[in-house]
Write a protein that holds these residues in place. Structure first.
Motif, mmCIF file in Angstrom:
data_model
loop_
_atom_site.group_PDB
_atom_site.id
_atom_site.type_symbol
_atom_site.label_atom_id
_atom_site.label_comp_id
_atom_site.label_asym_id
_atom_site.label_seq_id
_atom_site.Cartn_x
_atom_site.Cartn_y
_atom_site.Cartn_z
ATOM 1 N N GLN A 184 0.842 -1.192 0.000
ATOM 2 C CA GLN A 184 0.000 0.000 0.000
ATOM 3 C C GLN A 184 0.883 1.251 0.000
ATOM 4 O OE1 GLN A 184 -3.275 -0.169 -0.372
ATOM 5 N NE2 GLN A 184 -3.218 -2.415 -0.283
ATOM 6 N N PRO A 185 0.469 2.296 -0.742
ATOM 7 C CA PRO A 185 1.253 3.549 -0.722
ATOM 8 C C PRO A 185 1.328 4.125 0.690
ATOM 9 C CG PRO A 185 -0.344 3.547 -2.525
ATOM 10 C CD PRO A 185 -0.681 2.362 -1.673
ATOM 11 N N SER A 186 2.495 4.579 1.070
ATOM 12 C CA SER A 186 2.692 5.119 2.410
ATOM 13 C C SER A 186 3.905 6.038 2.404
ATOM 14 C CB SER A 186 2.881 3.996 3.432
ATOM 15 O OG SER A 186 4.102 3.323 3.200
ATOM 16 N N LEU A 187 4.145 6.644 3.533
ATOM 17 C CA LEU A 187 5.361 7.422 3.762
ATOM 18 C C LEU A 187 6.274 6.616 4.677
ATOM 19 C CD1 LEU A 187 3.859 10.963 4.440
ATOM 20 C CD2 LEU A 187 4.879 10.150 2.326
ATOM 21 N N ASN A 188 7.550 6.636 4.396
ATOM 22 C CA ASN A 188 8.517 5.947 5.237
ATOM 23 C C ASN A 188 9.414 6.981 5.903
ATOM 24 O OD1 ASN A 188 7.589 3.388 4.688
ATOM 25 N ND2 ASN A 188 8.928 3.120 2.925
ATOM 26 N N VAL A 189 9.559 6.862 7.196
ATOM 27 C CA VAL A 189 10.370 7.782 7.984
ATOM 28 C C VAL A 189 11.573 7.013 8.518
ATOM 29 C CG1 VAL A 189 10.428 9.369 9.940
ATOM 30 C CG2 VAL A 189 8.319 9.079 8.630
ATOM 31 N N GLY A 190 12.773 7.478 8.211
ATOM 32 C CA GLY A 190 14.000 6.828 8.663
ATOM 33 C C GLY A 190 14.766 7.714 9.622
ATOM 34 N N VAL A 191 15.251 7.117 10.702
ATOM 35 C CA VAL A 191 16.009 7.846 11.721
ATOM 36 C C VAL A 191 17.475 7.443 11.615
ATOM 37 C CG1 VAL A 191 16.285 8.338 14.178
ATOM 38 C CG2 VAL A 191 14.006 7.907 13.231
ATOM 39 N N ILE A 192 18.352 8.427 11.445
ATOM 40 C CA ILE A 192 19.797 8.206 11.344
ATOM 41 C C ILE A 192 20.426 8.522 12.692
ATOM 42 C CG2 ILE A 192 21.930 8.894 10.180
ATOM 43 C CD1 ILE A 192 20.263 9.647 7.776
ATOM 44 N N LYS A 193 21.294 7.636 13.166
ATOM 45 C CA LYS A 193 21.922 7.831 14.465
ATOM 46 C C LYS A 193 23.183 8.667 14.334
ATOM 47 C CE LYS A 193 25.095 3.894 14.770
ATOM 48 N NZ LYS A 193 26.275 4.721 15.138
ATOM 49 N N GLN A 194 23.578 9.271 15.441
ATOM 50 C CA GLN A 194 24.844 9.985 15.500
ATOM 51 C C GLN A 194 26.002 8.988 15.480
ATOM 52 O OE1 GLN A 194 24.679 12.434 18.979
ATOM 53 N NE2 GLN A 194 22.986 13.691 18.227
ATOM 54 N N ALA A 195 27.196 9.487 15.156
ATOM 55 C CA ALA A 195 28.343 8.598 14.999
ATOM 56 C C ALA A 195 28.676 7.861 16.286
ATOM 57 C CB ALA A 195 29.554 9.396 14.517
ATOM 58 N N VAL A 196 28.497 8.499 17.432
ATOM 59 C CA VAL A 196 28.865 7.882 18.712
ATOM 60 C C VAL A 196 27.652 7.387 19.484
ATOM 61 C CG1 VAL A 196 30.970 9.245 18.905
ATOM 62 C CG2 VAL A 196 28.838 10.157 19.824
#
Length: 332
Positions: A184-196
């Motif tokens: 189904q069509p949707s929005l995907n939200v991705g969370v990127i972590k900090q290096a440490v």
């Protein structure tokens, strides 16, 4: 390019200063430069799918960008939040080439007319002895009807407007990307972590925040965790504990079954925690972190320690059975 010893904060500040100096020379049509401190190969560690429900893709994208993204961006360990399949609101002008040719106009003529008549222009200021006010002429347009009424040119003494050359409607800036979840069509939200940052702690924080966000969403809208890369790390840690437990049980059974000595059985069991404590102490001393590679090395090391302990103990026990005394001082 910066040296590896250069502070990231100082380097980012220098880049901002350089960019701000030349910003005025860039064309007005370019996007605003964005400077961020992230890893070159950074990818989201956790993805969430947004089920829009009764909302349109444009409405869902606007809601996610306004309310959900800011809440996820401030979580401890989060470096950036990206929205995949986002539909940003724009005014789309669909021109008819036949009408343009009939009026002897080009697409560039329409673009120039929209730029001239869709802008905020300072109109002066009002001054008094105590206060000063800036007057702005709000000539920017916001509805399809207003864009359609823009005069492109005068042909034969009559004004030619945008609506005479095509249609104007509210739509998305980009329709080239499509994001789906379970077909189904949707929005995907991705969370990127900090290096440490710790991916496990960030994943737990995101899941907890999702539980808080869902009750306040519009009717039919839901935020679902679709993919979490930290699960592999969590399973790796669980595998280490499982391996330790299996090693202890197997050592006890093998040694007690073949040697039939409780004292001999206890000795290899003690070697496992002692070796682990020593390994973690050295890791801490040299600045190593607990990650998938070190966990894999720990699992392999546990197997080697157990094997060596059994071999050495069996060899010692064999010499004792052959008559060698336990105390070296008694050996002549």
């Amino acid at each position: 390019r910066f040296r590896i010893t250069r502070s990231p904060d100082a380097a980012a500040a220098d880049v901002r200063d350089k960019v701000s100096r030349v910003r005025g020379r860039l064309p007005d049509t370019v996007d605003e430069p964005v400077i961020a401190k992230v890893e070159s190969d950074s990818q989201p560690i956790i993805y969430m799918a947004v089920q829009a429900g009764s909302l349109t893709p444009l409405e869902a994208s606007d809601y996610v960008a306004r309310y959900i993204k800011p809440r996820l961006s401030v979580l401890p360990g989060a470096a950036d939040v990206r929205i995949f399949g986002e539909r940003q609101v724009s005014m789309r002008v669909n021109l008819d080439r036949t009408r343009l040719a009939g009026y002897r106009l080009t697409v560039q003529d329409v673009e120039d007319a929209i730029r001239r008549q869709n802008a905020e222009i300072p109109a002066g200021r009002i001054e008094s002895t105590a206060r000063e006010f800036t007057v702005v002429a709000e000539t920017d347009l916001s509805t399809p009807e207003q864009f359609g009424a823009i005069v492109v040119a005068n042909v034969g003494g009559s004004p030619v407007r945008v609506r005479d050359l095509g249609t104007v409607a509210v739509g998305a800036i980009d329709e080239r990307t499509v994001s789906r979840y379970n077909g189904q069509p949707s929005l995907n939200v991705g969370v990127i972590k900090q290096a440490v940052a710790n991916p496990l702690e960030l994943s737990q924080a995101v899941r907890a925040e999702v539980e808080k966000i869902n009750p306040g969403l519009p009717a039919g809208m839901k935020l679902v965790v679709a993919y979490d890369t930290s699960v592999f790390i969590d399973r790796s840690i669980a595998s280490v504990f499982t391996t330790i437990a299996e090693a202890i049980v197997l050592v006890v059974l093998v040694i007690f079954f073949f040697l039939r000595s409780l004292r001999a059985t206890i000795i290899p069991i003690v070697t496992i925690p002692v070796s682990l404590v020593g390994a973690f102490a050295l890791m801490y001393l040299f600045g190593f972190t607990i990650n998938t590679l070190t966990l894999l090395a720990m699992v392999l090391a546990i197997g080697i320690v157990v094997d060596d302990a059994i071999v050495v103990l069996e060899n010692i026990y064999r010499h004792i059975e052959e008559g060698m005394p336990r105390d070296r001082k008694s050996v002549v």
